[in-house]
Design an enzyme around this catalytic site. Structure first.
Site, PDB file in Angstrom:
ATOM      1  N   HIS A  34     -57.320  36.446   8.673  1.00 49.25           N
ATOM      2  CA  HIS A  34     -57.089  36.726   9.860  1.00 49.25           C
ATOM      3  C   HIS A  34     -55.817  37.404  10.124  1.00 49.25           C
ATOM      4  O   HIS A  34     -54.774  36.767  10.344  1.00 49.25           O
ATOM      5  CB  HIS A  34     -57.072  35.344  10.883  1.00 49.25           C
ATOM      6  N   HIS A  49     -63.173  32.228   5.018  1.00 48.43           N
ATOM      7  CA  HIS A  49     -63.195  31.202   5.999  1.00 48.43           C
ATOM      8  C   HIS A  49     -64.375  30.352   5.826  1.00 48.43           C
ATOM      9  O   HIS A  49     -64.602  29.314   6.353  1.00 48.43           O
ATOM     10  CB  HIS A  49     -62.960  31.278   7.535  1.00 48.43           C
ATOM     11  N   HIS A  61     -62.792  28.183  15.672  1.00 45.96           N
ATOM     12  CA  HIS A  61     -62.210  28.761  14.580  1.00 45.96           C
ATOM     13  C   HIS A  61     -63.500  28.995  13.553  1.00 45.96           C
ATOM     14  O   HIS A  61     -64.182  28.438  13.254  1.00 45.96           O
ATOM     15  CB  HIS A  61     -61.069  27.829  13.906  1.00 45.96           C
ATOM     16  N   GLU A  77     -63.628  28.821  10.305  1.00 45.83           N
ATOM     17  CA  GLU A  77     -63.624  27.911   9.323  1.00 45.83           C
ATOM     18  C   GLU A  77     -64.489  26.465   9.884  1.00 45.83           C
ATOM     19  O   GLU A  77     -65.385  25.907   9.083  1.00 45.83           O
ATOM     20  CB  GLU A  77     -62.538  27.498   8.684  1.00 45.83           C
ATOM     21  N   THR A 114     -58.557  23.297   6.805  1.00 40.98           N
ATOM     22  CA  THR A 114     -57.700  23.488   5.787  1.00 40.98           C
ATOM     23  C   THR A 114     -56.372  23.920   6.343  1.00 40.98           C
ATOM     24  O   THR A 114     -55.089  23.690   5.510  1.00 40.98           O
ATOM     25  CB  THR A 114     -58.053  24.486   4.709  1.00 40.98           C
ATOM     26  N   CYS A 130     -54.935  22.485   2.927  1.00 38.03           N
ATOM     27  CA  CYS A 130     -54.794  22.916   1.341  1.00 38.03           C
ATOM     28  C   CYS A 130     -53.299  23.297   0.945  1.00 38.03           C
ATOM     29  O   CYS A 130     -52.335  23.303   1.985  1.00 38.03           O
ATOM     30  CB  CYS A 130     -55.289  24.460   1.362  1.00 38.03           C
ATOM     31  N   ASN A 141     -53.164  28.842  10.355  1.00 36.35           N
ATOM     32  CA  ASN A 141     -51.872  28.584   9.815  1.00 36.35           C
ATOM     33  C   ASN A 141     -50.404  29.054  10.095  1.00 36.35           C
ATOM     34  O   ASN A 141     -49.538  28.463  10.144  1.00 36.35           O
ATOM     35  CB  ASN A 141     -52.037  28.588   8.063  1.00 36.35           C
TER      36      ASN A 141
HETATM   37  S1  SF4 Z   1     -55.791  28.715   0.018  1.00 34.95           S
HETATM   38 FE1  SF4 Z   1     -55.699  27.627   2.029  1.00 34.95          FE
HETATM   39  S2  SF4 Z   1     -55.100  29.077   3.536  1.00 34.95           S
HETATM   40 FE2  SF4 Z   1     -55.812  30.244   1.910  1.00 34.95          FE
HETATM   41  S3  SF4 Z   1     -57.754  30.752   2.330  1.00 34.95           S
HETATM   42 FE3  SF4 Z   1     -57.722  28.676   1.175  1.00 34.95          FE
HETATM   43  S4  SF4 Z   1     -57.870  27.314   2.322  1.00 34.95           S
HETATM   44 FE4  SF4 Z   1     -57.200  29.104   3.661  1.00 34.95          FE
END
Ligand code: SF4
Length: 311
Positions: free
Chosen positions: A41, A74, A124, A126, A164, A194, A224
């Site tokens: 994104h 995603h 979203h 994901e 995440t 994450c 994020n």
């Molecule tokens: S590390 Fe985290 S922010 Fe990056 S693509 Fe993977 S889940 Fe998404």
């Protein structure tokens, strides 16, 4: 003006892998390479790949039979894989392994008879991909108020998972409320937010203590990145989420502020550097990089491409 440059910032391991995957696919197979949804994104990344011959689609049906189709970082629902196979597409899966981990948890809980509360944002990419893993067994929970309207009782086997890229604080509040209403609920040993999301949030939280303004580089549809700007605002700091230096409004500064600059996990470093240059040129800003945490995460190319690169 003083700039505090947050570290870590910008590309995470999943985004690096997805970008390498698309670059490699274009090199190996030529153009067009089709991509299901935006590869990540970020407007700059998407524009660059469009110029290089990638074609972004929102439905598998838009892809000609037999063409190369890449799944974005995603992740996708199994239904998307099924339709791709039906159309004999050459699918390359650039889903971030940390998203795949959530998919596998969803499948595991659903198979074991649990109903899953997925904490995330409706619409979203994901969330759509994760809900597609077990559509009949997942309910989306967006905030604490949603928890109070859930139609479950103390005897129902329940589990929770998270998107995440959520705000760590929001997710903890929702999980706490879920546990309060449903003491029987189970979840993964560690939440699914994450490492990259957590580290970028931690850096903004700490650096905001010394800041007057926070600039977050990232696109408006980047979850994020949005969370980073929100986090600063929650601490009473002015924060602006911008795609690049050309969106900087002179009205934001008098020239003697302390400005924190960070970037979401899908924003390229070049846009950060453009902002630094502009603020140095316009306000004579000095810059100090503050390293809050080191990151050494790396994800290899998807297996479909590893074989082709070696072959
Ligand atoms: S590390 Fe985290 S922010 Fe990056 S693509 Fe993977 S889940 Fe998404």
């Amino acid at each position: 003006m003083k700039i505090l440059l947050a570290s870590p910032r910008g590309f995470c391991a999943g985004v690096n892998m997805a970008i390498d995957t698309l670059e490699t696919a274009i090199r190996l197979y030529g153009t067009p390479v089709y991509v299901f949804h935006e590869i990540v994104h970020n407007k700059h990344v998407v524009d660059r790949f469009e110029r290089a011959g990638a074609v972004f689609v929102n439905a598998v049906e838009e892809v000609p039979e037999g063409a190369v189709l890449l799944f974005s970082a995603h992740g996708v629902a199994p239904e998307v894989r099924r339709v791709s196979a039906e159309r004999r597409l050459q699918a390359i899966d650039a889903t971030c392994p940390l998203v795949t981990k959530v998919h596998l948890e969803a499948i595991k809980y659903a198979k074991a008879g649990y109903h899953i509360m997925l904490i995330g944002h409706e619409g979203h990419d994901e969330v759509i991909g994760t809900m597609g893993q077990a559509p009949a067994s997942i309910t989306l929970v967006e905030d604490v108020d949603d928890v109070d309207t859930l139609p479950f009782g103390p005897a129902d086997p329940l589990a929770y998972l998270t998107q995440t890229t959520l705000s760590v604080d929001d997710a903890s509040r929702i999980i706490a409320r879920l546990k309060e209403r449903f003491p029987q609920i189970v979840g993964p040993p560690k939440d699914d937010i994450c490492y990259a999301t957590q580290n970028r949030q931690e850096a903004v939280r700490l650096l905001s203590e010394d800041a007057d303004v926070v600039l977050v580089l990232g696109s408006q549809n980047s979850s994020n990145s949005q969370r980073l700007a929100e986090l600063a605002r929650e601490q009473g700091i002015r924060a602006h989420l911008i795609d690049g230096a050309d969106e900087i409004d002179p009205a934001w500064f008098t020239g003697d502020e302390t400005v924190v600059i960070t970037a979401g996990a899908s924003a390229p470093e070049s846009v950060v550097q453009d902002c630094l240059t502009l603020l140095r040129d316009r306000y004579g800003a000095t810059m100090e990089e503050r390293v809050i945490r080191e990151e050494e995460v790396y994800f290899p190319l998807p297996k479909e491409l590893r074989a082709a690169v070696q072959g």
